[in-house]
Every structure is written in structure tokens, then in C-alpha cells.
Design a protein around this motif. Sequence first.
Motif, PDB file in Angstrom:
ATOM      1  N   SER A  40       0.487  -1.146  -0.198  1.00 15.61           N
ATOM      2  CA  SER A  40      -0.297   0.016   0.160  1.00 15.61           C
ATOM      3  C   SER A  40       1.269   1.310  -0.144  1.00 15.61           C
ATOM      4  N   CYS A  41       1.425   0.963   1.025  1.00 10.34           N
ATOM      5  CA  CYS A  41       2.235   2.870   1.152  1.00 10.34           C
ATOM      6  C   CYS A  41       3.764   3.144   0.435  1.00 10.34           C
ATOM      7  N   THR A  42       3.996   1.796  -0.096  1.00  8.24           N
ATOM      8  CA  THR A  42       5.441   1.823  -0.487  1.00  8.24           C
ATOM      9  C   THR A  42       4.867   1.756  -2.090  1.00  8.24           C
ATOM     10  N   GLY A  43       4.080   1.568  -2.760  1.00  5.52           N
ATOM     11  CA  GLY A  43       3.994   1.292  -3.742  1.00  5.52           C
ATOM     12  C   GLY A  43       4.074   1.099  -4.883  1.00  5.52           C
ATOM     13  N   GLY A  44       4.382  -0.640  -4.485  1.00  2.00           N
ATOM     14  CA  GLY A  44       5.555  -1.440  -5.606  1.00  2.00           C
ATOM     15  C   GLY A  44       6.284  -1.720  -5.975  1.00  2.00           C
ATOM     16  N   SER A  48       9.733  -3.710  -7.058  1.00  2.00           N
ATOM     17  CA  SER A  48      11.074  -3.327  -7.710  1.00  2.00           C
ATOM     18  C   SER A  48      11.728  -3.626  -7.765  1.00  2.00           C
ATOM     19  N   MET A  49      12.336  -3.725  -5.857  1.00  2.00           N
ATOM     20  CA  MET A  49      13.483  -4.244  -5.332  1.00  2.00           C
ATOM     21  C   MET A  49      14.064  -5.346  -6.017  1.00  2.00           C
ATOM     22  N   ILE A  50      13.269  -6.180  -5.439  1.00  2.00           N
ATOM     23  CA  ILE A  50      13.234  -7.735  -6.308  1.00  2.00           C
ATOM     24  C   ILE A  50      13.179  -7.815  -7.547  1.00  2.00           C
ATOM     25  N   THR A  51      12.826  -7.195  -7.967  1.00  2.00           N
ATOM     26  CA  THR A  51      12.637  -7.756  -9.909  1.00  2.00           C
ATOM     27  C   THR A  51      13.111  -6.936 -10.417  1.00  2.00           C
ATOM     28  N   SER A  52      14.671  -6.564  -9.763  1.00  3.27           N
ATOM     29  CA  SER A  52      15.433  -4.956 -10.669  1.00  3.27           C
ATOM     30  C   SER A  52      16.910  -6.182  -9.523  1.00  3.27           C
TER      31      SER A  52
END
Length: 178
Positions: A40-44, A48-52
Amino acid sequence: MTGQELIKLLEHNHLTEDILAKKLVKTLREKGLKIATAESCTGGLVSSMITSVSGASEVFDCGVCSYSNRIKHQLLGVKDETLSTFGAVSEETAKEMAAGVRRLSSSDIGISTTGIAGPTGGTTEKPVGLVYVGVSARDTLFAVRLMLSDVADSREEVRRLAVLAALYHALKEAGKAS
């Protein structure tokens, strides 16, 4: 946990977003585990960090950006009663979000974030900087309460620290799995 405690923990272990994400993907790959996120508050940003990280496709099942209560309820299965009684920013909601994304994706670990990044939206009971990170695994369901306003002076910093906390707790949980 205060923001200062979080920063001390991360600094003591020399952990940044990049290092945490790489360690998380490596640990998940080594153990044959899958992870999913509900944000929610981190909005993805956690997704994004994992998939980077190269190789994340082997361990990352899905990420749900569930900003609205309607999506928290319809997609993740957060109970209407939970949302009306405790609110979207609560330990109970964070746990139900993590369990819901884990169930939705059939992942081994579900991680969630919900909070008030600011600069608006805070109240006396739930001030700007209050974030919950939820963790769901086979035998585990808990949420960590973070009060980040003691070190975060912007929306971006609250979100960055929430991402760090989510990656840290995901890594801890992955390390415990057999």
C-alpha cells in the motif's frame, strides 16, 4: 520499532536496499522458495527492488499494489470488519494483506506494507511515519510496527525505510525456512 532502531540494525549489518534484495533473491533461490508482495504505502517499491535483481523471476510470484480498501478486501481477502474496526493502517490489516497475497499466489512467503507516508493523512492516533510490515509464511504470521517519523523527514524517506524493513523481514523469514 523506531526508525532509529531500524537504521541501527541495518547499519550494524551493512545492509542497503540493493544488498538486501540480492541476499533475499539468493536465499529464496537456494531454498527453492517463492515470495509475493502486497503493498500500500510503498506503492510497488518492494516488488521493484526484488525484481531489479537478476534471477528474481525464479522466486518472485506477484506483487499487488493495493492502495484502496476495496482492493485490499476484494483481491487480498482483508475482512471488511478488520478495515472498519482497525483501519487500513494496522497490524491486523498488514497480517491479512500478507496472508492474502501468499494465498493468492500460492507463494511460500507473503510480505505486506501499509502505512502513512505523508505529508498528509496522519492523525494523533496514526501519525505520518507509522508503517506496518506484515509477514506470512507456512507457520508464521506477524506484523512489525514501525514509527519512522523520528528519522524520516519526507514521504520518500518513509517509503524507503519501509522498503528496507520489508526486505529485511522477508530475508529473515526466508533464512528460517527449511
